[in-house]
Design a protein around this motif. Structure first.
Motif, mmCIF file in Angstrom:
data_model
loop_
_atom_site.group_PDB
_atom_site.id
_atom_site.type_symbol
_atom_site.label_atom_id
_atom_site.label_comp_id
_atom_site.label_asym_id
_atom_site.label_seq_id
_atom_site.Cartn_x
_atom_site.Cartn_y
_atom_site.Cartn_z
ATOM 1 N N ALA A 1 0.801 -1.224 0.000
ATOM 2 C CA ALA A 1 0.000 0.000 0.000
ATOM 3 C C ALA A 1 0.832 1.270 0.000
ATOM 4 O O ALA A 1 0.418 2.281 0.535
ATOM 5 N N PHE A 2 1.995 1.251 -0.637
ATOM 6 C CA PHE A 2 2.751 2.493 -0.831
ATOM 7 C C PHE A 2 2.235 3.161 -2.098
ATOM 8 O O PHE A 2 1.978 2.511 -3.101
ATOM 9 N N SER A 3 2.102 4.477 -2.063
ATOM 10 C CA SER A 3 1.649 5.222 -3.230
ATOM 11 C C SER A 3 2.344 6.575 -3.275
ATOM 12 O O SER A 3 2.549 7.210 -2.246
ATOM 13 N N SER A 4 2.694 6.990 -4.474
ATOM 14 C CA SER A 4 3.262 8.319 -4.673
ATOM 15 C C SER A 4 2.889 8.782 -6.076
ATOM 16 O O SER A 4 3.017 8.018 -7.029
ATOM 17 N N ILE A 5 2.430 10.022 -6.183
ATOM 18 C CA ILE A 5 2.092 10.556 -7.499
ATOM 19 C C ILE A 5 3.056 11.659 -7.926
ATOM 20 O O ILE A 5 2.919 12.223 -9.007
ATOM 21 N N ALA A 6 4.040 11.962 -7.099
ATOM 22 C CA ALA A 6 5.016 13.001 -7.422
ATOM 23 C C ALA A 6 5.928 12.508 -8.547
ATOM 24 O O ALA A 6 6.645 11.530 -8.376
ATOM 25 N N PRO A 7 5.890 13.163 -9.723
ATOM 26 C CA PRO A 7 6.715 12.698 -10.837
ATOM 27 C C PRO A 7 8.201 12.894 -10.577
ATOM 28 O O PRO A 7 8.603 13.726 -9.766
ATOM 29 N N GLY A 8 8.997 12.078 -11.264
ATOM 30 C CA GLY A 8 10.449 12.215 -11.186
ATOM 31 C C GLY A 8 11.141 10.925 -10.795
ATOM 32 O O GLY A 8 10.501 9.934 -10.451
ATOM 33 N N PHE B 1 13.678 4.096 -9.567
ATOM 34 C CA PHE B 1 12.525 4.021 -10.461
ATOM 35 C C PHE B 1 12.108 5.435 -10.781
ATOM 36 O O PHE B 1 12.590 6.404 -10.187
ATOM 37 N N GLU B 2 11.215 5.575 -11.754
ATOM 38 C CA GLU B 2 10.754 6.903 -12.135
ATOM 39 C C GLU B 2 9.241 6.910 -12.270
ATOM 40 O O GLU B 2 8.650 5.973 -12.810
ATOM 41 N N ILE B 3 8.625 7.962 -11.756
ATOM 42 C CA ILE B 3 7.188 8.175 -11.924
ATOM 43 C C ILE B 3 7.042 9.195 -13.045
ATOM 44 O O ILE B 3 7.579 10.314 -12.960
ATOM 45 N N VAL B 4 6.352 8.792 -14.110
ATOM 46 C CA VAL B 4 6.181 9.637 -15.279
ATOM 47 C C VAL B 4 4.763 10.179 -15.313
ATOM 48 O O VAL B 4 3.806 9.404 -15.221
ATOM 49 N N PRO B 5 4.605 11.501 -15.433
ATOM 50 C CA PRO B 5 3.248 12.050 -15.503
ATOM 51 C C PRO B 5 2.565 11.598 -16.789
ATOM 52 O O PRO B 5 3.198 11.459 -17.819
#
Length: 76
Positions: free
Chosen positions: A42-49, A71-75
């Motif tokens: 249940a980890f979540s993050s929406i901050a891109p980068g 890892f990278e979060i891409v918008p």
């Protein structure tokens, strides 16, 4: 998967994103012999980068092993 030293058991683990400990319950499961699986759900993050990911596993004798990744979060 984490392999403990001979005769040791993994007793806990800490997950970190960008050096900050992720809150939550870590589950440690023996998967045979001296191997263990650790999980944090249940980890979540929406901050891109780009992010760094660290797992610190602790053995019964207090020795700590650390593994790092990214890892990278891409918008969208």
């Amino acid at each position: 998967t984490i392999q403990a030293d001979a005769g040791q058991a993994i007793t806990g683990a800490v997950f970190k994103i960008n050096g900050v400990t992720v809150a939550g319950t870590v589950t440690v499961t023996s998967i045979g012999s001296d191997r263990y699986s650790v999980a944090l759900r249940a980890f979540s993050s929406i901050a891109p980068g780009a992010k760094t990911f660290t797992v610190e596993a602790t053995q019964a004798d207090a020795a700590v092993a650390t593994a790092n990744g990214n890892f990278e979060i891409v918008p969208v």
